[in-house]
Write a protein that holds these residues in place. Structure first.
Motif, mmCIF file in Angstrom:
data_model
loop_
_atom_site.group_PDB
_atom_site.id
_atom_site.type_symbol
_atom_site.label_atom_id
_atom_site.label_comp_id
_atom_site.label_asym_id
_atom_site.label_seq_id
_atom_site.Cartn_x
_atom_site.Cartn_y
_atom_site.Cartn_z
ATOM 1 N N UNK A 38 63.045 -6.845 49.162
ATOM 2 C CA UNK A 38 63.031 -8.235 49.629
ATOM 3 C C UNK A 38 64.156 -8.195 50.855
ATOM 4 N N UNK A 39 64.362 -7.123 51.556
ATOM 5 C CA UNK A 39 65.209 -7.082 52.665
ATOM 6 C C UNK A 39 64.341 -6.784 53.877
ATOM 7 N N UNK A 40 64.379 -7.669 55.053
ATOM 8 C CA UNK A 40 63.484 -7.597 56.092
ATOM 9 C C UNK A 40 63.368 -5.904 56.665
ATOM 10 N N UNK A 41 62.182 -5.603 57.005
ATOM 11 C CA UNK A 41 61.939 -4.373 58.048
ATOM 12 C C UNK A 41 63.082 -4.295 58.861
ATOM 13 N N UNK A 42 63.094 -5.332 59.862
ATOM 14 C CA UNK A 42 64.243 -5.082 60.835
ATOM 15 C C UNK A 42 65.880 -5.026 60.404
ATOM 16 N N UNK A 43 66.270 -5.657 59.414
ATOM 17 C CA UNK A 43 67.323 -5.380 59.013
ATOM 18 C C UNK A 43 67.651 -4.190 58.337
ATOM 19 N N UNK A 44 66.578 -3.685 57.512
ATOM 20 C CA UNK A 44 66.664 -2.399 57.066
ATOM 21 C C UNK A 44 66.939 -1.120 58.309
ATOM 22 N N UNK A 45 65.756 -1.327 59.340
ATOM 23 C CA UNK A 45 65.914 -0.470 60.490
ATOM 24 C C UNK A 45 67.413 -0.543 61.044
ATOM 25 N N UNK A 46 67.857 -1.770 61.296
ATOM 26 C CA UNK A 46 69.187 -1.973 62.179
ATOM 27 C C UNK A 46 70.269 -1.235 60.964
ATOM 28 N N UNK A 47 70.252 -1.440 59.834
ATOM 29 C CA UNK A 47 71.367 -0.910 58.777
ATOM 30 C C UNK A 47 71.091 0.591 58.777
ATOM 31 N N UNK A 48 69.857 1.404 58.903
ATOM 32 C CA UNK A 48 69.850 2.682 58.831
ATOM 33 C C UNK A 48 70.529 3.218 60.212
ATOM 34 N N UNK A 49 70.366 2.541 61.392
ATOM 35 C CA UNK A 49 70.747 2.832 62.434
ATOM 36 C C UNK A 49 72.567 2.576 62.904
ATOM 37 N N UNK A 50 72.908 1.905 61.971
ATOM 38 C CA UNK A 50 74.440 1.557 61.991
ATOM 39 C C UNK A 50 74.736 0.271 62.811
ATOM 40 N N UNK A 51 73.392 -0.184 63.468
ATOM 41 C CA UNK A 51 73.805 -1.150 64.340
ATOM 42 C C UNK A 51 74.146 -2.510 63.561
ATOM 43 N N UNK A 52 74.125 -2.716 62.637
ATOM 44 C CA UNK A 52 74.664 -3.668 61.430
ATOM 45 C C UNK A 52 75.106 -3.256 60.232
ATOM 46 N N UNK A 53 76.067 -3.844 59.437
ATOM 47 C CA UNK A 53 76.147 -3.482 58.238
ATOM 48 C C UNK A 53 75.503 -4.303 57.191
ATOM 49 N N UNK A 54 74.872 -3.984 56.067
ATOM 50 C CA UNK A 54 74.257 -4.933 55.229
ATOM 51 C C UNK A 54 75.245 -5.764 54.652
ATOM 52 N N UNK A 55 74.819 -7.189 54.240
ATOM 53 C CA UNK A 55 75.660 -8.019 53.579
ATOM 54 C C UNK A 55 75.785 -7.531 52.254
ATOM 55 N N UNK A 56 76.634 -8.087 51.436
ATOM 56 C CA UNK A 56 76.672 -7.931 49.880
ATOM 57 C C UNK A 56 75.730 -7.864 49.112
ATOM 58 N N UNK A 57 75.013 -9.165 49.504
ATOM 59 C CA UNK A 57 73.586 -9.369 48.706
ATOM 60 C C UNK A 57 72.302 -8.480 48.957
ATOM 61 N N UNK A 93 85.141 -2.499 51.877
ATOM 62 C CA UNK A 93 83.914 -3.036 52.497
ATOM 63 C C UNK A 93 83.962 -4.418 52.429
ATOM 64 N N UNK A 94 83.767 -5.041 53.697
ATOM 65 C CA UNK A 94 83.655 -6.259 54.004
ATOM 66 C C UNK A 94 82.344 -6.966 54.355
ATOM 67 N N UNK A 95 82.056 -8.212 53.742
ATOM 68 C CA UNK A 95 80.858 -8.868 53.957
ATOM 69 C C UNK A 95 81.550 -10.062 54.904
ATOM 70 N N UNK A 96 81.793 -10.194 56.029
ATOM 71 C CA UNK A 96 82.444 -11.028 56.724
ATOM 72 C C UNK A 96 81.851 -12.561 56.673
ATOM 73 N N UNK A 97 80.414 -12.343 56.711
ATOM 74 C CA UNK A 97 79.839 -13.808 56.743
ATOM 75 C C UNK A 97 79.834 -14.393 55.453
ATOM 76 N N UNK A 98 79.890 -13.744 54.179
ATOM 77 C CA UNK A 98 80.223 -14.194 52.865
ATOM 78 C C UNK A 98 81.518 -14.491 52.736
ATOM 79 N N UNK A 99 82.420 -14.007 53.343
ATOM 80 C CA UNK A 99 83.831 -14.138 52.818
ATOM 81 C C UNK A 99 84.235 -13.210 51.741
ATOM 82 N N UNK A 100 83.828 -12.090 51.704
ATOM 83 C CA UNK A 100 84.121 -11.210 50.628
ATOM 84 C C UNK A 100 84.524 -9.751 51.045
ATOM 85 N N UNK A 101 85.362 -9.534 50.281
ATOM 86 C CA UNK A 101 86.055 -8.038 50.527
ATOM 87 C C UNK A 101 86.101 -7.385 49.235
#
Length: 192
Positions: A38-57, A93-101
Motif C-alpha cells: 500500500x506504499x506508492x511505487x515512487x515512494x518505494x523507489x525513492x526510499x530504496x535509493x535513500x532519497x527519502x526516509x520512509x515515514x513510521x506508517x 529514527x525520526x519521522x519528522x512529519x509525524x512528530x515521532x522519535x
C-alpha cells in the motif's frame, strides 16, 4: 535522528539498501511491493535509493509485508549485534512529519523474541498503523511521561504517566499524544 547528521544519514543509507535487498530476495518488482504494502511505487523507489526516509506508517507497512518488527529491520541495518548498547549508541529514527522519535533500546539480535523501544511523540502527534508488522504481536506500552492514547481493536485507552497497557496486535493501532506536552513511553515487543 541522532545529533550527528552523518550517523543518521548512514542509518538511512543502510536502511535503503536493506529495503532493496529484501525486495530482491522476494523477487518482487516495485509495482508488486507497492500492491502488497500500500506504499506508492515512487515512494518505494525513492526510499530504496535513500532519497527519502520512509515515514513510521510506511515502514510499518513494509515490515508487515516482510514479516519483521520495525526494531528487527532497523537492527539489521546496524553494523554488528552486541550484548550491550550504551544509551548514546542506541539507534534512533525520526519521522519528522509525524512528530515521532523511536529509539531501539535493546541490543539487536535476530534470535530473540523480545525487545524494548522508547517512543517520543510531540504534542499533537498522531500515528496510525493499518496493520501489525507481525500478526499477533504482543506489546506492552508503559508511559514514562505525558499522556498517551492508544487505540487497538477499536477501543481507545487513555494512559498517563506510569500506566501500562498490554495488548496483542491483530489489526490497526493508533498512538496519539493526548496532552499539551511530549509523551515518552517504553514499548516492549514480544514476537508470537
Amino acid at each position: 535522528m541522532r545529533d550527528d547528521d552523518g550517523a543518521a544519514d548512514l542509518v538511512d543509507a543502510r536502511l535503503a539498501a536493506r529495503l532493496a535487498e529484501l525486495r530482491a530476495e522476494h523477487g518482487w518488482s516495485l509495482g508488486e511491493l507497492a500492491e502488497r504494502s500500500g506504499v506508492s511505487r515512487s515512494t518505494l523507489s525513492r526510499a530504496e535509493r535513500a532519497e527519502t526516509s520512509p515515514t513510521a506508517a510506511q515502514l510499518n507497512r513494509l515490515c508487515a509485508v516482510y514479516g519483521r518488527t520495525m526494531s528487527r529491520l532497523l537492527g539489521e541495518v546496524e553494523a554488528e549485534p552486541a550484548l550491550l548498547v550504551r544509551a548514546d549508541e542506541q539507534p534512533r529514527w525520526e519521522d519528522r512529519t509525524a512528530g515521532f522519535v523511536r529509539r531501539s533500546v535493546s541490543p539487536p539480535h535476530a534470535g530473540l523474541r523480545g525487545e524494548l523501544v522508547e517512543g517520543r511523540l510531540a504534542p499533537g502527534a498522531d500515528i496510525a498503523y493499518d496493520r501489525p508488522p507481525v500478526p499477533g504481536l504482543e506489546q506492552h506500552v508503559w508511559v514514562l511521561g505525558g499522556d498517551l492514547e492508544v487505540t487497538t481493536q477499536d477501543v481507545a485507552h487513555h494512559l498517563g504517566t506510569g500506566d501500562c497497557l498490554r495488548m496483542r496486535v491483530w489489526g490497526p493501532t493508533r498512538f496519539r499524544c493526548a496532552g499539551p506536552e511530549e509523551t515518552r513511553y517504553v514499548l516492549a515487543v514480544v514476537l508470537p
